[in-house]
Design an enzyme around this catalytic site. Sequence first.
Site, short mmCIF file in Angstrom:
data_model
loop_
_atom_site.label_atom_id
_atom_site.label_comp_id
_atom_site.label_asym_id
_atom_site.label_seq_id
_atom_site.Cartn_x
_atom_site.Cartn_y
_atom_site.Cartn_z
N ASN A 66 30.25 -9.90 -59.47
CA ASN A 66 31.54 -9.62 -58.84
C ASN A 66 31.65 -10.55 -57.64
O ASN A 66 31.06 -10.31 -56.60
CB ASN A 66 31.59 -8.15 -58.40
CG ASN A 66 32.84 -7.82 -57.60
OD1 ASN A 66 33.78 -8.63 -57.55
ND2 ASN A 66 32.86 -6.65 -56.98
N LYS A 113 34.09 -11.12 -55.78
CA LYS A 113 35.03 -10.64 -54.74
C LYS A 113 35.95 -11.78 -54.32
O LYS A 113 36.27 -12.63 -55.16
CB LYS A 113 34.24 -10.03 -53.57
CG LYS A 113 33.22 -8.99 -54.08
CD LYS A 113 32.66 -8.10 -53.02
CE LYS A 113 31.68 -7.12 -53.67
NZ LYS A 113 31.13 -6.16 -52.74
N HIS A 170 37.03 -0.43 -58.19
CA HIS A 170 35.95 -0.77 -57.25
C HIS A 170 36.19 -0.03 -55.93
O HIS A 170 37.34 0.14 -55.52
CB HIS A 170 35.92 -2.29 -57.02
CG HIS A 170 34.71 -2.73 -56.27
ND1 HIS A 170 34.60 -2.61 -54.91
CD2 HIS A 170 33.54 -3.25 -56.69
CE1 HIS A 170 33.42 -3.05 -54.52
NE2 HIS A 170 32.75 -3.45 -55.58
N GLU A 223 36.00 -0.93 -52.98
CA GLU A 223 36.79 -1.68 -51.99
C GLU A 223 38.28 -1.54 -52.28
O GLU A 223 39.10 -1.52 -51.37
CB GLU A 223 36.35 -3.15 -51.98
CG GLU A 223 35.00 -3.32 -51.26
CD GLU A 223 34.19 -4.51 -51.73
OE1 GLU A 223 34.73 -5.41 -52.39
OE2 GLU A 223 32.97 -4.51 -51.43
N GLU A 251 28.10 2.65 -58.31
CA GLU A 251 27.94 1.88 -57.09
C GLU A 251 28.04 2.80 -55.86
O GLU A 251 29.16 3.08 -55.39
CB GLU A 251 29.03 0.81 -57.00
CG GLU A 251 28.98 -0.20 -58.12
CD GLU A 251 29.58 -1.54 -57.68
OE1 GLU A 251 28.86 -2.53 -57.76
OE2 GLU A 251 30.73 -1.57 -57.22
N GLY A 290 27.01 -4.24 -50.23
CA GLY A 290 27.08 -5.27 -49.20
C GLY A 290 26.30 -4.93 -47.94
O GLY A 290 26.45 -5.59 -46.90
N SER A 317 23.89 -3.99 -53.57
CA SER A 317 22.76 -4.78 -53.05
C SER A 317 21.67 -5.01 -54.09
O SER A 317 20.50 -5.10 -53.75
CB SER A 317 22.19 -4.14 -51.78
OG SER A 317 23.18 -4.07 -50.77
N GLY A 363 27.32 -8.23 -56.39
CA GLY A 363 28.23 -8.92 -55.48
C GLY A 363 27.56 -10.13 -54.86
O GLY A 363 27.49 -11.21 -55.47
N GLY A 364 27.05 -9.95 -53.66
CA GLY A 364 26.46 -11.05 -52.88
C GLY A 364 25.55 -11.98 -53.67
O GLY A 364 25.72 -13.22 -53.63
P1 PGA Z 1 26.79 -6.18 -53.42
O1 PGA Z 1 28.18 -5.77 -54.10
O2 PGA Z 1 25.88 -6.59 -54.55
O3 PGA Z 1 27.13 -7.33 -52.53
O4 PGA Z 1 26.28 -4.99 -52.69
C1 PGA Z 1 28.21 -5.04 -55.29
C2 PGA Z 1 29.63 -4.73 -55.65
O5 PGA Z 1 30.44 -4.46 -54.75
O6 PGA Z 1 30.00 -4.74 -56.84
#
Ligand code: PGA
Length: 256
Positions: free
Chosen positions: A13, A15, A99, A101, A171, A177, A217, A238-239
Amino acid sequence: MNLRYRKTIIAGNWKMNKTPAATRQLIEELKPLVSKAKWCDIVLCVPFVDIPNAIKATKGAKISIGAQNMHFEASGAYTGEISADMLTELGVKYVIIGHSERRQYFAETDATVNLKVHAALKAGLRPIVCVGESLEQRDLGITIEHIRLQVKSALSGVDSTNIKRIVIAYEPIWAIGTGRTATSDQAEEVCGAIRDCIREMYGARVARSVTIQYGGSMNASNAAELLSKPNVDGGLIGGASLKPADFATIVNAANQ
Ligand code: PGA
């Protein structure tokens, strides 16, 4: 993972990161690093404007492209929105729905998540439906209750044929994050509870076949441990998905 019954899916992802040109570059770097992945599906969920370049760059590679959101209506006066058909016409196969967010910053609710799930399925997209608890909910001991509610409302009205095309991503909001990952036991507990919930709704055979990811994470050093759990069938990353070497390490951990 349980490769006998269901696919492992590793999804990035991105983002709101990477321009169209940077998209091409990242995918070119990633491709040779994941070319041996046979046992898991790889998905990159990129920003809308990066989709054409991502589709071009992954041609011939075993990488599918996903979007990070879509509108539930097919067309109309919804300024700034993107429909499911617009995505499929470009070659998009997956779409992240709900998601945290989007729930947090863009007022998405369980009701709109359900509408989007139906619209995505109708258009032939595979929804990656995100569910997860806040730290407060975890501390209150209502994690499973909350997750079951989210799963049930997201899947409301979805029949047993279509459910197999849905991916659920667990999640925990406190792990996204933050660098704070759920332990593999915590991930397993909730992913298992999600499967129980699907079993109650659709029966054991269907529940066995649904891919349930963990996200929050997940990175190159904790992926193997998380994926070793029987109900953790992949990751939504994500990251670490923005770093080709790290993402490839996760893909290769899923490819064991
Ligand atoms: P993250 O994000 O791996 O940066 O924690 C995961 C996500 O929001 O799908």
